[in-house]
Write an enzyme that holds these catalytic residues in place. Structure first.
Site: not given
Length: 649
Positions: A208, A235, A275, A297
């Protein structure tokens, strides 16, 4: 520059924003619920306004109350932090309509990127690579199951409006799909008010990696490089670092370009994060990453980017919101050194990371060279069941990755926490893990090695020292408050002894475990002994007094030692012998059994929701349900009986 800001948030991020706002000369206004009346962020701000009861749905999520507080205090701007209303387009619009600057992107950008299905379609048009999957409107269970089959297992079910791991389930087999879908939809509905989901191919050995972006709302955007957030549990991010281990210049350039293209596609203003999921089976490749979502944000993990770039991202937010534009061009932003962040939570790794609540009897997080502490609590603060149970973020920086990790490991040794259960020892084990040390890990690391990462316990020598401090107080005034009225056994005059050793048995509880210890007295000196323990006997721990008892603290763990009322304990044990209890405070969202039902070990009895996450309560053994003590929608306390279970004849 703006002259004032109301922080529509709480805890660590509210304190973080106040620090930068104060440095820039802005007047700061905090808001607080009943549970946060005495919170640190309230005391740090120049002004503070009460906005309602403890549940966030009646305080921090009520737009009208936030705006009323802003108008009453003359706030020029509102900073939403992260969570709560930070990605609420209607809130951004309401701020604009009230003539108050929203320190964040436009409502249009939030809407465009807020729903995962629409965002992915938008990214495909912008030329950003997207994970294969189904992102359409149809939500029938059979249809979604068919799409999962076509995509190929394993798949991820993800809430369309999701984030933070909520409403997300990995499914490895078709037979597991319906139950996982129902659970994900329930959680998504509870957390976001939207039960819709999408289905994505699960990338094996995934990493990630996210890119920090900033836009000025005038068509310009830059990135501040990447963060690796691959160390995750259910997660949810646990450890984040920048730059990403093994990142090549070619892949960084490709990811950065894709992230900037994504930001420009919605004419983005302020701080955002793109992401990506990357193939971690080998070297990171320019063609081996895919867009997952955009967070419109500031991110929890933004400090690691600040550490390696030397930039204050909250200051950037304020400057862009003030109309000043981007502080630096892409060429002026550089990387220096390495930073690692971990999230210190009030949760119990030994019970599946269930949230833990209660008072922080001890919190010592001393800062040292290369270490930054971001927190919103202090000793004596309450960790409430109403909000995210974060205690602090620990961020370590160094000229290279190994130095940063070493400084973080040293910080664990210096930190002391007692009160709610916490993940300090787990984090120390994670940072010491050889795969983390060498930078060769993916998002499955914690699940694969969970048993190893949660081993360890407080040493027996430290526990015995705590027992001694409890049952042998030096003076009556030194005894903890919960031992009021207890008499020193050696002051007793019962019995006749000419000489020799006097022994008395005393019952204590060590984190709820009943122990019998023997106090021996001879010649004016006393000692404590008890049954042997499996834990290593070390003297590295610390004993800390509390009005609840005595804490034995060692290796990031803390256990509470208290005196036992034997008669009360026997009665309590007899009454609770058949009870299956709630593992945490929360709301009952499902009851699956009724009196008379036969259940087998592992069968689900009920589901409790805490911090917007579901936790199944299962049968500890085969048996028959004698009674059900809860109903759907009821609130339960930790330890409250849920079901009475009779053993089979």
């Amino acid at each position: 520059m703006l002259d004032s800001v109301l922080i529509a948030n709480r805890g660590e991020i509210a304190c973080r924003i106040i620090k930068t706002a104060r440095r820039l000369g802005l007047r700061t206004i905090a808001v607080y619920s009943e549970a946060d009346r005495d919170a640190l962020h309230v005391r740090m701000a120049d002004e503070a306004v009460a906005i309602g009861p403890s549940p966030s749905s009646e305080s921090y999520l009520v737009v009208a109350r936030i705006l009323e507080a802003a108008k009453a205090t003359g706030a020029a701007s509102i900073h939403p932090g992260y969570g709560f209303l930070s990605e609420n387009a209607a809130f951004a619009e309401a701020c604009k309509a009230a003539g108050i600057v929203f320190v964040g992107p436009s409502a249009a950008a939030i809407r465009a990127m807020g729903l995962k299905d629409g965002a992915k379609a938008l990214m495909e048009k912008a030329g950003v690579p997207v994970v294969p999957g189904y992102h359409g409107e149809r939500q029938e269970a059979e249809f979604l199951k068919q799409k999962a089959y076509e995509i190929g297992y394993p798949v991820l079910i993800k809430a369309v409006a999701g984030g933070g791991g909520k409403g997300m389930r990995r499914v490895d087999k078709a037979i597991e799909f319906e139950a996982a879908l129902a659970s994900a939809q329930r959680e998504a509905k509870s957390a976001f008010g939207d039960a819709r989901v999408l289905i994505e191919k699960f990338v094996l050995n995934p990493r990630h990696i996210e890119i920090q972006v900033f836009g000025d709302g005038k068509g310009n955007a830059v990135h501040l490089f990447e963060r690796d957030c691959s160390a995750q549990r259910r997660h949810q991010k646990v450890l984040e670092e920048a730059p990403a281990p093994g990142m090549t210049q070619e892949t960084r350039a490709a990811m950065g370009a894709a992230a900037v293209a994504a930001a420009k596609a919605v004419n983005y203003a302020g701080a955002g994060t793109i992401e990506f999921i990357a193939d971690g089976s080998g070297t990171l490749r320019p063609d081996g990453f895919w867009f997952m979502e955009m967070n419109t944000r500031l991110q929890v993990e933004h400090p690691v980017t600040e550490m390696i770039t030397g930039q204050d991202l909250v200051e950037w937010q304020f400057r862009i919101a003030s109309g000043e534009g981007l502080p630096l061009s892409q060429e002026e932003i550089t990387i220096s050194g390495h930073a690692v962040e971990v999230r210190l939570y009030a949760e119990d790794p030994d019970t599946g990371f269930l949230p833990s609540t209660g008072r922080l009897d001890l919190l010592e997080l001393p800062e040292s060279e290369g270490v930054r502490i971001d927190t919103g609590v202090e000793t004596g603060a309450e960790i409430s069941a109403f909000y995210d149970p974060m205690i602090a973020k620990l961020i370590a920086y160094g000229p290279d990755r190994q130095t940063a990790l070493a400084r973080l490991a040293a910080q664990f040794d210096r930190s002391l926490i007692a009160g709610p259960k916490n993940n300090l020892a787990f984090l120390a084990a994670l940072v010491a893990h050889e795969d983390v040390r060498r930078g060769g890990f993916d998002t499955g690391l914690i699940d694969r090695d969970l048993a190893r990462l949660t081993t360890g316990r407080v040493g027996e020598a430290t526990i015995e020292a705590a027992v001694a401090a409890l049952v042998l107080p030096e003076t009556a005034s030194d005894a903890p408050a919960d031992t009021a009225g207890w008499q020193d056994p050696f002051a007793a005059t019962s019995g006749f002894e000419l000489a020799g050793i006097r022994r008395i048995g005393v019952g204590v509880e060590v984190d709820g475990e009943l122990r019998e210890v023997t106090i021996s007295w001879w010649g004016g000196e006393a000692s404590v002994s008890g049954p042997s323990h499996d834990a290593p006997r070390t003297g590295a721990g610390r004993v800390v007094r509390s009005d609840r008892g005595i804490y034995a603290v060692e290796g990031g763990r803390a256990v509470l030692v208290t005196l036992v009322d034997h008669l009360a304990r026997v009665a309590e044990d007899a009454e609770a012998a058949s009870a299956v209890k709630a593992p945490m405070h929360g709301k009952v969202i499902a009851v699956d059994v009724a009196p008379g039902d036969r259940v087998e070990k592992g069968d689900r009895l009920a589901v409790v929701e805490a911090m917007k996450m579901e936790h199944a309560i299962t049968a500890p053994r085969d048996g028959t349900v004698e009674a059900v003590f809860v109903t759907e929608g009821a609130q339960v306390d930790q330890g409250a009986p849920v079901v009475a279970l009779a053993d089979e004849d």
